[in-house]
Enzyme design. Structure first.
Site, mmCIF file in Angstrom:
data_model
loop_
_atom_site.group_PDB
_atom_site.id
_atom_site.type_symbol
_atom_site.label_atom_id
_atom_site.label_comp_id
_atom_site.label_asym_id
_atom_site.label_seq_id
_atom_site.Cartn_x
_atom_site.Cartn_y
_atom_site.Cartn_z
ATOM 1 N N ALA A 108 0.621 -1.442 0.023
ATOM 2 C CA ALA A 108 -0.314 0.056 -0.129
ATOM 3 C C ALA A 108 0.862 1.592 -0.171
ATOM 4 C CB ALA A 108 -0.700 -0.371 0.773
ATOM 5 N N LYS A 114 6.920 5.486 2.542
ATOM 6 C CA LYS A 114 7.833 4.045 2.986
ATOM 7 C C LYS A 114 8.465 3.769 2.188
ATOM 8 C CE LYS A 114 5.339 4.965 7.169
ATOM 9 N NZ LYS A 114 4.470 5.386 6.417
ATOM 10 N N CYS A 229 -1.598 4.778 11.046
ATOM 11 C CA CYS A 229 -1.331 6.317 11.427
ATOM 12 C C CYS A 229 -2.574 6.639 12.290
ATOM 13 C CB CYS A 229 -0.713 7.172 10.310
ATOM 14 S SG CYS A 229 -2.112 7.281 8.930
HETATM 15 N N1 SAM Z 1 3.227 3.920 2.317
HETATM 16 C C1 SAM Z 1 2.330 5.543 2.174
HETATM 17 C C2 SAM Z 1 3.449 6.101 2.485
HETATM 18 O O1 SAM Z 1 4.318 5.622 3.182
HETATM 19 O O2 SAM Z 1 3.390 7.019 1.324
HETATM 20 C C3 SAM Z 1 0.721 5.621 2.996
HETATM 21 C C4 SAM Z 1 0.289 4.515 2.509
HETATM 22 S S1 SAM Z 1 -1.432 5.262 3.285
HETATM 23 C C5 SAM Z 1 -1.410 5.306 4.303
HETATM 24 C C6 SAM Z 1 -2.831 3.613 2.499
HETATM 25 C C7 SAM Z 1 -2.485 3.634 1.209
HETATM 26 O O3 SAM Z 1 -3.240 2.285 0.883
HETATM 27 C C8 SAM Z 1 -3.226 4.042 0.458
HETATM 28 O O4 SAM Z 1 -2.454 5.162 -0.401
HETATM 29 C C9 SAM Z 1 -3.981 4.008 0.270
HETATM 30 O O5 SAM Z 1 -5.368 4.186 -1.395
HETATM 31 C C10 SAM Z 1 -3.923 2.492 0.053
HETATM 32 N N2 SAM Z 1 -5.411 1.041 -0.754
HETATM 33 C C11 SAM Z 1 -6.198 1.263 -0.115
HETATM 34 N N3 SAM Z 1 -7.499 0.167 -0.515
HETATM 35 C C12 SAM Z 1 -6.380 -0.555 -0.596
HETATM 36 C C13 SAM Z 1 -6.023 -1.707 -0.470
HETATM 37 N N4 SAM Z 1 -7.680 -2.735 -1.153
HETATM 38 N N5 SAM Z 1 -4.943 -2.741 -0.987
HETATM 39 C C14 SAM Z 1 -3.879 -2.204 -0.830
HETATM 40 N N6 SAM Z 1 -3.557 -0.329 -0.671
HETATM 41 C C15 SAM Z 1 -4.756 0.224 -0.386
#
Ligand code: SAM
Length: 461
Positions: A108, A114, A229
């Site tokens: 994700a 990250k 978070c």
């Molecule tokens: N890891 C990123 C960073 O450090 O910049 C932040 C990630 S953010 C907390 C969570 C991400 O998961 C979002 O970009 C969102 O679009 C994505 N997401 C949403 N549904 C998801 C799914 N079913 N499987 C994987 N990722 C998903």
């Protein structure tokens, strides 16, 4: 004084007890500003207001500059990242060890905080797959990884379930899960208005779905990093206990000096804004047991076969012989592995990760190498923007340092108006940091910054 959602306030007050007033006070303060430098690009130490204790490349800034005005940000010399979330670096240091080739998946990944951190820690013969299922967010992820400029990365735009052919294949899987975001309310007040107990339950269930796929993708002995978070137990501790109890996973304890202020919570670690200089963050770490009934190491047989096909998804393997002299553009072209797509656009990864990269490209139709070299047109190369920002770009390409006004014009996709620009292709730089390509045409300069990268308003005229 901030007004917190009453359901949230009740739960937090109960959890924090005597620390509750300090938490409320911290919530009324502005969030700290922090950056993480790119160790492959940044040449000095930034002017800073303290180092992030758990990440060697992380620095606090005394105030928030307008990052959009800073050519070094555009050059990928640093990434603006909230400090608590940099703790992934310490977990990797304690439990992964990056002195060997690793296959790492960030499931994700957008916008790329990250992923950029992770790839900077890995050895050059490791491969990072940065995945984001939401298309618009995937484009932002690619931009940030292109700026970062490291070549041992593939991006992917898939739901976690699409990774099934790669079961049992990854040494590390990071699930930085979509969550209720309680820890980011200082930066995003709107998120608090959208918060509800139903949303927390929805997020927790979605996290379990993503995690279940993540575990299947891990190799025996592989490491799972789970982070959010947010503060609530439904998404954090309860999910961590579910991971321990429902799967063959061994929780991995992290050791932090007490002065860092991180709170151990059940199977994970919580960052609170009144205890650390950062936002709310939760992290837990697990190892997949070697003798796990969930170990399936069943990379699709076609991907394992020695007689691999020459095409992988939409990419076709090509030999560098017959291509426009790549040594003009790419450092040690004999060390890169090339593909082209049906538009004859060339992509590359280092040879050392080529076999793994082809396995991923064959398994996932919407995966792509991060390093696009360019397009072969009439026997010449039209260099891609990602090559300009890549650490693999040849050192001897002509370049021109722009001053801040010229660099700003360049980033707005205008003619930078420089006297004495080299004829033909050159790198537009600022303080020797590459910003992108330009072409000198005698009297004027063509600006090859891609349209979608144009900065709309930079303040400088
Ligand atoms: N890891 C990123 C960073 O450090 O910049 C932040 C990630 S953010 C907390 C969570 C991400 O998961 C979002 O970009 C969102 O679009 C994505 N997401 C949403 N549904 C998801 C799914 N079913 N499987 C994987 N990722 C998903």
């Amino acid at each position: 004084m901030v007004v917190l959602n009453p359901d949230f306030a009740r739960a937090m007050q109960e959890r924090l007890g005597a620390e509750w007033p300090a938490f409320v006070e911290a919530m009324a303060q502005p969030a700290p500003v922090s950056i993480r430098i790119n160790p492959f690009k940044y040449r000095s130490t930034p002017e800073h207001d303290g180092q992030v204790p758990w990440c060697a490349q992380g620095y606090y800034l005394a105030k928030r500059p307008a990052f959009i005005l800073d050519p070094l940000w555009h050059a990928g010399a640093y990434y603006v990242q909230e400090a608590s979330s940099m703790a992934i670096a310490e977990a990797v240091r304690q439990w992964v060890g990056t002195d060997r080739p690793l296959r790492v998946l960030d499931l994700a990944a957008a916008p790329g905080g990250k992923s950029t951190l992770m790839v900077a820690l890995l050895s050059a013969d490791s491969l990072l797959v940065a995945n984001e299922p939401i298309r618009s967010r995937y484009d932002i992820l690619r931009q940030n990884l292109v700026r970062w400029g490291l070549p041992n990365v593939l991006s992917a735009n898939h739901d976690p379930q699409d990774f099934a052919p790669l079961a049992g294949w990854f040494d590390v899987v990071l699930v930085d899960a979509p969550c209720s975001g309680e820890g980011l309310w200082r930066k995003d007040a709107q998120a608090m208005l959208e918060w509800s107990l139903q949303q927390v339950n929805f997020c927790a269930a979605r996290q379990r779905r993503i995690l279940a796929y993540a575990i299947d993708l891990l190799a025996p002995g592989g490491t799972l990093l789970y982070s959010t978070c947010t503060y609530n137990d439904t998404e954090n501790s309860t999910n961590a206990r579910w991971l321990r109890d429902a799967f063959d996973l061994e929780p991995l304890p992290l050791r932090w000096p007490a002065k860092w202020g991180i709170v151990e919570q059940d199977l994970g670690y919580q960052f609170y804004p009144h205890r650390v200089r950062g936002e709310g963050f939760y992290l837990s770490c697990f190892r997949k047991k070697i003798a796990s009934s969930h170990v399936t190491a069943r990379v699709h047989s076609v991907l394992r076969s020695k007689n691999r096909p020459a095409s992988f998804g939409r990419f076709q393997r090509v030999a560098s012989a017959g291509l426009p002299a790549l040594s003009r553009w790419v450092q040690r072209p004999e060390k890169v592995h090339l593909w082209q797509d049906r538009h004859e656009i060339l992509y590359a990864v280092p040879q050392s990760v080529a076999a793994d990269a082809e396995t991923v490209l064959a398994a996932l139709p919407r995966a792509a190498p991060m390093l696009e070299i360019g397009q072969v047109l009439k026997g010449d190369l039209l260099p891609a923007h990602s090559l300009a920002l890549s650490v693999l770009r040849a050192g001897q390409v002509p370049y021109l340092n722009l001053d801040i006004v010229q660099a700003t014009r360049y980033l707005r996709k205008e003619d930078p108006q420089v006297a004495g620009a080299p004829k033909g292709w050159f790198l537009a730089c600022y303080e020797d940091y590459a910003l992108g390509w330009a072409k000198g045409l005698g009297g004027r300069v063509n600006n090859y910054l891609p349209k979608g990268w144009r900065v709309m308003n930079t303040g400088h005229s």
